[in-house]
Write a protein that holds these residues in place. Structure first.
Motif, PDB file in Angstrom:
ATOM      1  N   THR A  70       0.813  -1.212   0.000  1.00 44.39           N
ATOM      2  CA  THR A  70       0.000   0.000   0.000  1.00 44.39           C
ATOM      3  C   THR A  70       0.846   1.261   0.000  1.00 44.39           C
ATOM      4  N   VAL A  71       0.293   2.328  -0.544  1.00 46.12           N
ATOM      5  CA  VAL A  71       0.948   3.644  -0.519  1.00 46.12           C
ATOM      6  C   VAL A  71       0.299   4.533   0.538  1.00 46.12           C
ATOM      7  N   LEU A  72      -0.684   4.000   1.253  1.00 45.14           N
ATOM      8  CA  LEU A  72      -1.463   4.797   2.203  1.00 45.14           C
ATOM      9  C   LEU A  72      -0.879   4.708   3.605  1.00 45.14           C
ATOM     10  N   SER A  73      -0.778   5.847   4.258  1.00 42.01           N
ATOM     11  CA  SER A  73      -0.278   5.876   5.639  1.00 42.01           C
ATOM     12  C   SER A  73      -1.426   5.831   6.642  1.00 42.01           C
ATOM     13  N   ASN A  74      -2.629   6.205   6.189  1.00 45.13           N
ATOM     14  CA  ASN A  74      -3.790   6.198   7.077  1.00 45.13           C
ATOM     15  C   ASN A  74      -4.964   5.516   6.376  1.00 45.13           C
ATOM     16  N   VAL A  75      -4.982   4.202   6.450  1.00 45.38           N
ATOM     17  CA  VAL A  75      -6.034   3.414   5.799  1.00 45.38           C
ATOM     18  C   VAL A  75      -7.394   3.718   6.400  1.00 45.38           C
ATOM     19  N   GLU A  76      -7.411   3.969   7.708  1.00 37.90           N
ATOM     20  CA  GLU A  76      -8.675   4.207   8.402  1.00 37.90           C
ATOM     21  C   GLU A  76      -9.331   5.522   7.989  1.00 37.90           C
ATOM     22  N   GLY A  77      -8.609   6.361   7.246  1.00 36.60           N
ATOM     23  CA  GLY A  77      -9.175   7.607   6.755  1.00 36.60           C
ATOM     24  C   GLY A  77     -10.046   7.429   5.527  1.00 36.60           C
ATOM     25  N   LEU A  78     -10.028   6.229   4.914  1.00 36.11           N
ATOM     26  CA  LEU A  78     -10.848   5.953   3.730  1.00 36.11           C
ATOM     27  C   LEU A  78     -12.288   5.676   4.132  1.00 36.11           C
ATOM     28  N   SER A  79     -13.194   5.904   3.221  1.00 33.31           N
ATOM     29  CA  SER A  79     -14.611   5.605   3.444  1.00 33.31           C
ATOM     30  C   SER A  79     -14.837   4.097   3.409  1.00 33.31           C
ATOM     31  N   HIS A  80     -15.976   3.661   3.944  1.00 42.06           N
ATOM     32  CA  HIS A  80     -16.336   2.236   3.871  1.00 42.06           C
ATOM     33  C   HIS A  80     -16.444   1.790   2.411  1.00 42.06           C
ATOM     34  N   THR A  81     -16.914   2.697   1.566  1.00 41.37           N
ATOM     35  CA  THR A  81     -17.076   2.396   0.141  1.00 41.37           C
ATOM     36  C   THR A  81     -15.738   2.057  -0.498  1.00 41.37           C
ATOM     37  N   ALA A  82     -14.733   2.886  -0.235  1.00 47.75           N
ATOM     38  CA  ALA A  82     -13.405   2.652  -0.793  1.00 47.75           C
ATOM     39  C   ALA A  82     -12.762   1.412  -0.187  1.00 47.75           C
ATOM     40  N   LEU A  83     -12.968   1.206   1.117  1.00 47.03           N
ATOM     41  CA  LEU A  83     -12.363   0.059   1.799  1.00 47.03           C
ATOM     42  C   LEU A  83     -12.909  -1.262   1.279  1.00 47.03           C
ATOM     43  N   ILE A  84     -14.222  -1.312   1.014  1.00 49.67           N
ATOM     44  CA  ILE A  84     -14.810  -2.576   0.538  1.00 49.67           C
ATOM     45  C   ILE A  84     -14.318  -2.888  -0.869  1.00 49.67           C
ATOM     46  N   TRP A  85     -14.177  -1.851  -1.709  1.00 50.22           N
ATOM     47  CA  TRP A  85     -13.663  -2.078  -3.075  1.00 50.22           C
ATOM     48  C   TRP A  85     -12.197  -2.491  -3.024  1.00 50.22           C
ATOM     49  N   ARG A  86     -11.448  -1.831  -2.152  1.00 57.03           N
ATOM     50  CA  ARG A  86     -10.025  -2.130  -1.993  1.00 57.03           C
ATOM     51  C   ARG A  86      -9.821  -3.598  -1.603  1.00 57.03           C
ATOM     52  N   SER A  87     -10.620  -4.103  -0.678  1.00 47.92           N
ATOM     53  CA  SER A  87     -10.497  -5.501  -0.250  1.00 47.92           C
ATOM     54  C   SER A  87     -11.120  -6.462  -1.265  1.00 47.92           C
ATOM     55  N   PHE A  88     -12.197  -6.020  -1.915  1.00 50.74           N
ATOM     56  CA  PHE A  88     -12.879  -6.887  -2.885  1.00 50.74           C
ATOM     57  C   PHE A  88     -12.008  -7.153  -4.113  1.00 50.74           C
ATOM     58  N   THR A  89     -11.122  -6.193  -4.441  1.00 49.91           N
ATOM     59  CA  THR A  89     -10.212  -6.434  -5.575  1.00 49.91           C
ATOM     60  C   THR A  89      -9.329  -7.647  -5.297  1.00 49.91           C
ATOM     61  N   HIS A  90      -9.006  -7.894  -4.026  1.00 52.22           N
ATOM     62  CA  HIS A  90      -8.252  -9.096  -3.663  1.00 52.22           C
ATOM     63  C   HIS A  90      -9.037 -10.352  -4.038  1.00 52.22           C
ATOM     64  N   TRP A  91     -10.311 -10.343  -3.661  1.00 50.91           N
ATOM     65  CA  TRP A  91     -11.131 -11.538  -3.891  1.00 50.91           C
ATOM     66  C   TRP A  91     -11.300 -11.789  -5.387  1.00 50.91           C
ATOM     67  N   ILE A  92     -11.477 -10.707  -6.151  1.00 49.88           N
ATOM     68  CA  ILE A  92     -11.601 -10.838  -7.616  1.00 49.88           C
ATOM     69  C   ILE A  92     -10.311 -11.399  -8.202  1.00 49.88           C
ATOM     70  N   GLY A  93      -9.178 -10.840  -7.777  1.00 49.73           N
ATOM     71  CA  GLY A  93      -7.900 -11.246  -8.350  1.00 49.73           C
ATOM     72  C   GLY A  93      -7.388 -12.578  -7.850  1.00 49.73           C
ATOM     73  N   GLY A  94      -7.882 -13.029  -6.699  1.00 50.43           N
ATOM     74  CA  GLY A  94      -7.382 -14.268  -6.110  1.00 50.43           C
ATOM     75  C   GLY A  94      -7.535 -15.469  -7.021  1.00 50.43           C
ATOM     76  N   MET A  95      -8.745 -15.734  -7.446  1.00 47.55           N
ATOM     77  CA  MET A  95      -8.981 -16.848  -8.358  1.00 47.55           C
ATOM     78  C   MET A  95      -8.792 -16.422  -9.813  1.00 47.55           C
ATOM     79  N   GLY A  96      -9.006 -15.139 -10.084  1.00 53.40           N
ATOM     80  CA  GLY A  96      -8.806 -14.635 -11.447  1.00 53.40           C
ATOM     81  C   GLY A  96     -10.115 -14.292 -12.122  1.00 53.40           C
ATOM     82  N   VAL A  97     -10.153 -13.127 -12.733  1.00 51.64           N
ATOM     83  CA  VAL A  97     -11.386 -12.673 -13.377  1.00 51.64           C
ATOM     84  C   VAL A  97     -11.690 -13.493 -14.618  1.00 51.64           C
ATOM     85  N   LEU A  98     -10.664 -13.996 -15.304  1.00 51.92           N
ATOM     86  CA  LEU A  98     -10.916 -14.789 -16.509  1.00 51.92           C
ATOM     87  C   LEU A  98     -11.402 -16.193 -16.166  1.00 51.92           C
ATOM     88  N   VAL A  99     -10.995 -16.717 -15.007  1.00 52.83           N
ATOM     89  CA  VAL A  99     -11.558 -17.989 -14.553  1.00 52.83           C
ATOM     90  C   VAL A  99     -13.042 -17.798 -14.273  1.00 52.83           C
TER      91      VAL A  99
END
Length: 490
Positions: free
Chosen positions: A113-142
């Protein structure tokens, strides 16, 4: 080159990303946050472009490994570019290069991460930030293969280009059903972890984002101290599931279909678990006196080995303060990584095992020049082509690793920072040591260094070659020749 099928696949990828962006939109409604409108706007643009690109199905839907690699690399680049726009235009991550770095780190399940204060992000940004992990984990093309039937055997070329490991095969005769099985297992394990976290009285939002990060072995936390502030129960649940997600998913398929002998005989898993056990034992003995109780020392030892061996990157302690022996062990498990066919990063245990067996074979040939020996894994001979591809992969990996360390060295950071920054990005790990340690971030690097590290993250997640093929002159020469012929016909 079948450019029509490339456009068609990329169009569907954009539509899938638009659908996935509905989650942060819903989150913004729940928490009454304005940031959701930016995600909705980008989702609409993605859907519009996706519809235009898939309006006509190509007459020729057959494609080969070359097209599969191109489709994979371009898909991940497009996902990252559009996925970063909401962070940027909402002002949550105002610098474009930082927004792109964070998004690539998310989709590639790196967790740097490039962020020094993660807790300063909105819930909206935080859920997308973590959800990108889930998308990329198995792979979007799979995921795409699970919902979109493509022609004949062509689909396996997409799976081979995106899935980690020295070789990728089908669990069942049809690739589409293989993709569906993999995503069913992936989704099911994510739900089970979510339930266990809730049982430990973890807030729903925290449990959901943590489950996303663990499943994708990504490691984006929603707290500045990662997982440090949660109870030992939650830390153990996360540690166990990190190890489980680092196991080859074929193992779970065999268990589900009661092929217990095949599951138990998977040699790679034996080495993977043995590596974790040995690493935990050495680190526990090395850091025991640093913590009040043996249980606390064991908790941190298990958690950090599991986190870095599986490339997750969560942390429960500042391991940058651990003795050199423990840090060295962590660097070794970072290099090795998890099993092939898992959501974990690294070189992969199977490759390391085969490389060791190749060395032993060469040593035996010196002692017994006339002997003919084969490299066996799980009692079966390994094809020479697989051994050759592993050797080429390792050489390429070391070349990119060395060039990347050299490239960012011009920023004049210390060697440990540069070395581990490249190590953690190309292996999709997350935190490193020194100035990129678990309590630090990557925000201090300049734009050029961030571009190098972004390339490393994509190259590491796509197993190098699908991304490198973009830089091969023949690809662009074919494109130019095809365009010229079309103009002549017109």
């Amino acid at each position: 080159m079948n450019y029509s099928i490339l456009k068609y696949i990329l169009g569907y990828v954009l539509k899938i990303e638009a659908a996935f962006m509905l989650l942060p939109c819903v989150t913004s409604l729940i928490y009454h946050e304005e940031e959701g409108r930016y995600f909705f706007l980008v989702a609409c643009v993605c859907m519009l472009l996706g519809v235009l690109m898939t309006y006509r199905k190509p007459k020729n839907t057959v494609f080969y490994l070359k097209e599969g690699c191109l489709a994979t690399s371009l898909s991940w680049i497009i996902l990252s570019l559009f996925g970063a726009i909401p962070f940027w235009i909402s002002g949550e991550i105002p610098q474009w290069e930082n927004a792109l770095f964070e998004t690539i780190s998310g989709f590639t399940t790196t967790g740097a991460t490039v962020l020094s204060n993660v807790e300063g992000l909105s819930h909206t940004a935080l859920i997308w930030r973590s959800f990108t992990h889930w998308i990329g984990g198995m792979g979007v093309l799979v995921f795409l293969l699970a919902i979109l039937p493509l022609s004949g055997g062509s689909s396996i070329n997409l799976m081979r280009a995106e899935s980690p490991g020295p070789s990728v095969g089908k669990l069942v005769p049809k690739v589409r059903y293989t993709a569906m099985i993999l995503y069913t297992i992936y989704f099911g394990m994510t739900v089970i972890e979510f339930i266990f976290l809730l049982a430990g009285k973890m807030p729903v939002f925290d449990a959901l984002t943590t489950a996303f990060g663990t499943a994708g072995t990504g490691g984006f936390g929603i707290k500045n101290d990662s997982i440090m502030g949660y109870s030992p129960y939650i830390q153990w649940v996360v540690a166990i599931f990190m190890i489980l997600f680092g196991i080859n998913f074929n193992f779970y398929f065999y268990i589900l279909y009661r092929h217990f002998r095949k599951a138990i005989s998977m040699e790679e898993i034996h080495y993977y678990l043995a590596m974790i056990l040995i690493a935990v034992t050495i680190i526990f003995l090395n850091v025991r006196t640093m913590y009040p109780t043996g249980f606390e020392a064991m908790t941190h030892s298990v958690f950090q080995v599991a986190s870095l061996a599986t490339s997750t990157g969560f942390s429960t302690t500042d391991f940058d303060l651990w003795p050199q022996t423990s840090q060295t062990i962590l660097i070794i498990v970072m290099f090795v990584g998890a099993c092939a066919g898992s959501t974990g990063g690294g070189i992969k245990v199977s490759r390391i095992v085969i490389m060791f067996k190749t060395v032993l074979k060469e040593l035996n040939s010196y002692i017994h020049p006339k002997s003919v020996r084969k490299i066996n894994v799980e009692g079966k001979p390994v094809d020479h082509e697989v051994v050759r591809s592993i050797n080429v992969f390792f050489i390429t990996f070391m070349i990119i690793f060395s060039l990347s360390v050299f490239a960012i060295s011009f920023e004049d950071e210390d060697l440990v920072t540069n070395f581990t920054a490249v190590l953690t990005t190309i292996n999709n790990m997350g935190p490193g040591l020194s100035k990129v340690g678990p309590t630090q971030n990557f925000g201090h690097f300049n734009v050029f260094s961030k571009l190098v590290l972004m390339f490393d993250m994509l190259a590491g997640r796509l197993e190098l070659f699908p991304l490198l093929i973009l830089f091969h002159p023949a690809i662009w020469k074919d494109s130019f020749e095809s365009h010229r012929k079309k103009k002549q016909k017109a």
